[in-house]
Design a protein around this motif. Structure first.
Motif: not given
Length: 314
Positions: A4-9, A253-265, A295-304
């Motif tokens: 997404p253009s922004r992290p999923l909620i 970025p490491d996860a993205h390089a492995a083809g994985l999206k990243v959610a944070a909890w 906002a910081r996590f979105a800048e890091y490239g977080l997906d959700a």
């Protein structure tokens, strides 16, 4: 599922910052607030029904302790290597559990939520699926303690897959995101489903079903590549992405390089759950600078983002 253009909620147990978690009111509130997904934690009843509770021990989230007819079911068990005392879903039938009423799990931090205590029954997984489908949002179920339940003759995975097949939620584009802290269940589910899978990763410890593996190893480039062999996402503790005092790691970025999206909890507004730099005042229940943190996590490239207060993410 496109990035997404922004992290999923992802509404963590619904809008659990405003209503008792895992209740219909919490899920409906989250949907009203614009959540993309609602999250139910899944445990099993004695008669093999998947229901929605944070844990199979339910004294903190229901009124079971005040029910004299169930007093004799108070017991101590070992769950994933830890001794736990209380009342457990696997000792009740669905009909019995439906007589209980939900209550706020964190009344000291969320006293306003206690106004809703005693109003709502425990939901089944299928009831949450119905709610999500009617609202047009996704569902992010977490399978809780599947190895423990399997040892009791309660196969969580089989019951789960049967429901998804019946509802047509097995495809790669299904509006579902299946989570687990254990590894084996996700690997087995990958052989049975094309639906998106998310490997949960904590800041310490390791998967209960893999004593030879720890979460730290899973966050290395090699570990992430291995996770990418069966999962589509990782769900990482926020501390693995932004440890104090705030400089981000390379996990995203490491996860993205492995083809994985990243959610944070889990993103929560209360000071007690925030890093010191994001707190406002000294009240543990007071709200801090959650928007700035998001906002910081979105800048890091977080997906959700898993959120207790979905409205703040919007």
């Amino acid at each position: 599922m496109q990035t997404p253009s922004r992290p999923l909620i992802i509404a963590h147990r619904g809008a659990s910052g405003e209503r008792p978690e895992h209740t219909r009111a919490a899920y409906e509130r989250a949907i009203q607030q614009g959540a993309d997904f609602i999250e139910p934690d899944l445990v099993m009843t004695r008669d093999g029904v998947l229901i929605v509770r944070h844990e199979n021990e339910i004294s903190g989230t229901t009124d079971v302790a005040a029910r004299p007819e169930f007093a004799d079911r108070h017991t101590t068990k070992t769950i994933d290597g830890e001794s736990v005392t209380g009342w457990f879903t696997e000792d009740f039938t669905l009909a019995e559990l439906k007589t209980l009423r939900a209550r706020e799990r964190l009344p000291e931090l969320r006293p306003a939520n206690t106004a809703f205590d005693g109003q709502e029954p425990i939901l089944t997984f299928e009831e949450v699926l119905d709610l999500a489908a009617s609202a047009g949002v996704g569902v992010a179920p977490e399978l809780k303690h599947p190895t423990y339940f399997a040892a009791l003759g309660l196969p969580v995975e089989d019951a789960f897959v049967a429901i998804l097949k019946r509802r047509g939620l097995t495809g790669a584009d299904a509006p579902i995101l299946i989570q687990c802290f254990e590894v084996g269940p996700l690997q087995r589910l990958r052989a049975r489903l094309a639906a998106p899978l998310l490997q949960l990763i904590a800041a310490s410890g390791g998967p209960f079903d893999r004593p030879d593996l720890d979460y730290a190893a899973m966050t290395t480039p090699q570990g992430l590549a291995a996770v990418g062999g069966y999962a589509d996402w990782i769900g990482a503790d926020t501390a693995l992405i932004e440890p104090p005092p705030g400089a981000p790691t390379t996990l995203i970025p490491d996860a993205h390089a492995a083809g994985l999206k990243v959610a944070a909890w889990t993103f929560r507004a209360e000071n007690i759950f925030l890093p010191e730099a994001d707190r406002i005042g000294a009240d543990p229940a007071g709200h801090g600078r959650l928007r700035e943190r998001l906002a910081r996590f979105a800048e890091y490239g977080l997906d959700a983002a898993f959120m207790d207060q979905p409205a703040l993410a919007r």
